[in-house]
Design a protein around this motif. Sequence first.
Motif, PDB file in Angstrom:
ATOM      1  N   GLY A 126      -5.466 -43.590   1.719  1.00 25.91           N
ATOM      2  CA  GLY A 126      -6.729 -43.303   1.055  1.00 25.91           C
ATOM      3  C   GLY A 126      -6.947 -41.841   0.744  1.00 25.91           C
ATOM      4  N   GLU A 127      -6.077 -40.937   1.224  1.00 26.70           N
ATOM      5  CA  GLU A 127      -6.262 -39.507   0.998  1.00 26.70           C
ATOM      6  C   GLU A 127      -5.119 -38.882   0.208  1.00 26.70           C
ATOM      7  N   GLU A 158      -4.970 -42.401  -8.466  1.00 24.71           N
ATOM      8  CA  GLU A 158      -6.119 -42.921  -9.193  1.00 24.71           C
ATOM      9  C   GLU A 158      -6.382 -42.024 -10.410  1.00 24.71           C
ATOM     10  N   ARG A 159      -7.207 -42.513 -11.316  1.00 21.01           N
ATOM     11  CA  ARG A 159      -7.584 -41.698 -12.472  1.00 21.01           C
ATOM     12  C   ARG A 159      -8.312 -40.448 -12.006  1.00 21.01           C
ATOM     13  N   ASN A 160      -8.133 -39.359 -12.777  1.00 20.21           N
ATOM     14  CA  ASN A 160      -8.765 -38.073 -12.513  1.00 20.21           C
ATOM     15  C   ASN A 160      -8.241 -37.428 -11.225  1.00 20.21           C
ATOM     16  N   GLY A 161      -7.064 -37.842 -10.767  1.00 20.12           N
ATOM     17  CA  GLY A 161      -6.473 -37.253  -9.569  1.00 20.12           C
ATOM     18  C   GLY A 161      -5.666 -36.009  -9.910  1.00 20.12           C
ATOM     19  N   PHE A 162      -4.915 -35.528  -8.917  1.00 11.67           N
ATOM     20  CA  PHE A 162      -4.063 -34.372  -9.165  1.00 11.67           C
ATOM     21  C   PHE A 162      -2.715 -34.570  -8.484  1.00 11.67           C
ATOM     22  N   VAL A 163      -1.705 -33.915  -9.057  1.00 11.00           N
ATOM     23  CA  VAL A 163      -0.362 -33.881  -8.481  1.00 11.00           C
ATOM     24  C   VAL A 163       0.104 -32.425  -8.521  1.00 11.00           C
ATOM     25  N   ALA A 176       4.088 -40.086  -7.572  1.00 10.54           N
ATOM     26  CA  ALA A 176       2.798 -39.459  -7.306  1.00 10.54           C
ATOM     27  C   ALA A 176       1.800 -39.779  -8.406  1.00 10.54           C
ATOM     28  N   VAL A 177       2.274 -39.870  -9.662  1.00 12.48           N
ATOM     29  CA  VAL A 177       1.400 -40.231 -10.782  1.00 12.48           C
ATOM     30  C   VAL A 177       1.102 -41.732 -10.757  1.00 12.48           C
ATOM     31  N   ASP A 218       0.020 -35.126  -3.603  1.00 12.64           N
ATOM     32  CA  ASP A 218      -0.963 -35.790  -4.452  1.00 12.64           C
ATOM     33  C   ASP A 218      -2.152 -36.235  -3.608  1.00 12.64           C
ATOM     34  N   ASN A 219      -3.223 -36.621  -4.278  1.00  3.84           N
ATOM     35  CA  ASN A 219      -4.404 -37.160  -3.597  1.00  3.84           C
ATOM     36  C   ASN A 219      -4.593 -38.626  -3.949  1.00  3.84           C
TER      37      ASN A 219
END
Length: 553
Positions: A528-529, A450-455, A445-446, A473-474
Motif C-alpha cells: 500500500g505504500e 496507481e494513477r498520478n504516482g511517481f517512479v 514500477a509503472v 515507486d509509491n
Amino acid sequence: MSIICIRKDFLAVFFLTVAIIAVSSVFAWTSYTETVDYKTERNRTILKSLFEERLRTLEKLTVDYSYWDDTIELALLNKDASWANNNIGNYILNAFGLANSYLIDHENVTVFSFGNRHESRLKKVQSSSKYHNALKETVRQLRTSPAASGFFHEIEDRIFLVAISALTYEERLGERTNNEKAVLVLLKEVTEKNLNDISNGFEISGLTYSDNSKKNAIGVHIVEGAQKPSIYFTQENSFWKNSAHVLIPLSLILLLLVFLARLALMRSNLSHHLNEELQSKNAELLQVNQNLENEIKEQIKEINQQKELAESANRKKSTFLSTVTHELKTPLNSIMGFSQMLHSNKQKNLNKTQLSWVEQILDSGSMLLLNINDLLEFSRIENADIKNTPETFLPREVFKECYDIINPLAKDKNIKISGVPETDRLLHVDRNKLKQILLNLIGNAVKYNERNGFVKFGCRGLGADKIELYIEDNGIGIPKEDLEHIFEPFYRVPNVASRIEGTGIGLSIVKNNIEIMNGEIRVASTEGEGTCFTVHLPAHNVDTQKEPHHFDI
C-alpha cells in the motif's frame, strides 16, 4: 482312520475349490462387463469434448475476422472481391483448413461465398432451425463484447462445424457500433483424416463415419437431433484382456488351494509336514525378496525414464519458446519500422488523431517487444546459452534510453518519472543486460503503480568499488509473505495476478542477469505504500564527471 481323515480333508478342499472358482468366475464376468462399459463411455466423453473444443476454436476465429473494420468497409460496403478473397476467402480457408466462408448482409443476401459446393451447403445450413437460433444469438450480442454462436450440422453424411458472428464497426476510437446486422459464417468439415488423427492420438479404435456392419461398432451422436449416430468406433471385447486383474488373483488362489491340499494329504506325517511347510516358507521369503528387488529395479528404471521424458519435454519447451519468439520478433520489427515511418509524417498528411493512433501502435509494439525479449532471455537461461559481453559505459547513458522507452507508458497513467544519476563512475558490464534489467524494474514500477504516482530511479557510489542502482515507486507494494518468491520463474503475487497482466518471468531474468555480472539485488516493500529495488554492481573506475546529469519529467 488316517486314510479316512485324508479323504475328508481332500473332499473339503475340493468342494471349497469348486465354490471359490464359481464365485470368482461370476466376479470376473461382472468386472469384465463393467470395464467394457467404462471404456465405451470414456471414449464417448472424449469424442464429444474434442468436438466441442474445436467448435469453440472456430467460434473464436469467426469473432476475430468479424471484428475488423475492413471487413465492413471493404467487403460489405465496397464489395471488394480481391480484398475479401485475400482475407475472409480462400486465404482463411487454406490457412485454417476450412471448407467454406460466407459474408451475408442484414437482408440475408450473400455478399461473398467461398469454397467448394458453397451454394448447396449454405442452403442446407440455412434450412436448419439451429442456424436461425445461432443467427439471433450472435446479432443480439453487444458490440463491446462480440461473441460467435456455433453448432454441428450434417451435410453430405459428414459432420460440419458451423460458426456465425455479427460484424461490428468502430466509428470512433474505442467505441463499437451495434447497428451492423451483417454476419460472417465459417464452415469446417470433419474429414476421415481428422477422425484418423483423433483415433491415433486418443487410442480410440476404428473411428469412422460408417459402422461397416461390424457387430462391435459403437455410435456417437455429435449432431443434435440426427436420426442415426454421426460417427462410430470399435470396442475391443476380449474377456481375457479386460479381466486380467481378476484372473491373476484367481490363479493365485487356485495355487494356494493346491498347496493346502498337499498339506492335507501329508497330515499323517507331522515332522515331514513341518519340514515341507518350513521349506515352503523359505521359498516364499526368497520369492518375496526377489520380487522386491525386481520391483525396486523397475521403479528405478521408470524414474529414470520419467526423468528423461521430463528433460526432453523441457528442452522441447525451450526450443519452442525460442522459435516462437524469433518468429514473432521478425514481423513485429516490420510493424515497428512502418509505424515509425508513419509517425515521422514526412508527407504531412496525418492529422492529430491519426498520429495518436500511430503512437499507440508504437507504445504497444514497444511493450510487446520487451515481453518477447524476456521470453528469448528466459529460453537462453534454461538452455544455459547465456552470453555475457561486458563493455565500459556511463550508467546515465542507459538510464536515458530506458527513460525514453518507459516515459510514454507512464504518461498514459499520469505517472511522474525522474532519473537521478548521482555518480558518473564507469561500469564494465553487459550493456544490453543492464538495459533489460532496468526496463523490467522500471516497467514494473509503472505497471503496478496507481494513477498520478511517481517512479524514481538513479545510481550512486557505494564505497570505493561498487555502484548502487535503485528504482523506487509509491505503488501498491508487495505483501511480506510474497517477497521471498518474487524472483521465482512464473511466480505472480496472487492479489494482483487476476487484475494486471504479466508473464511472471521478468524478475527471474533480472536476478539471473545480475548474478552473471557479479552483482546482487535487494528489495524492500510495504504493501500500500511502495517498493524499492536496489542493485549493487562492481564499479570500473572513479567518477569521470564532477556534476552528474539529471533528467526529470
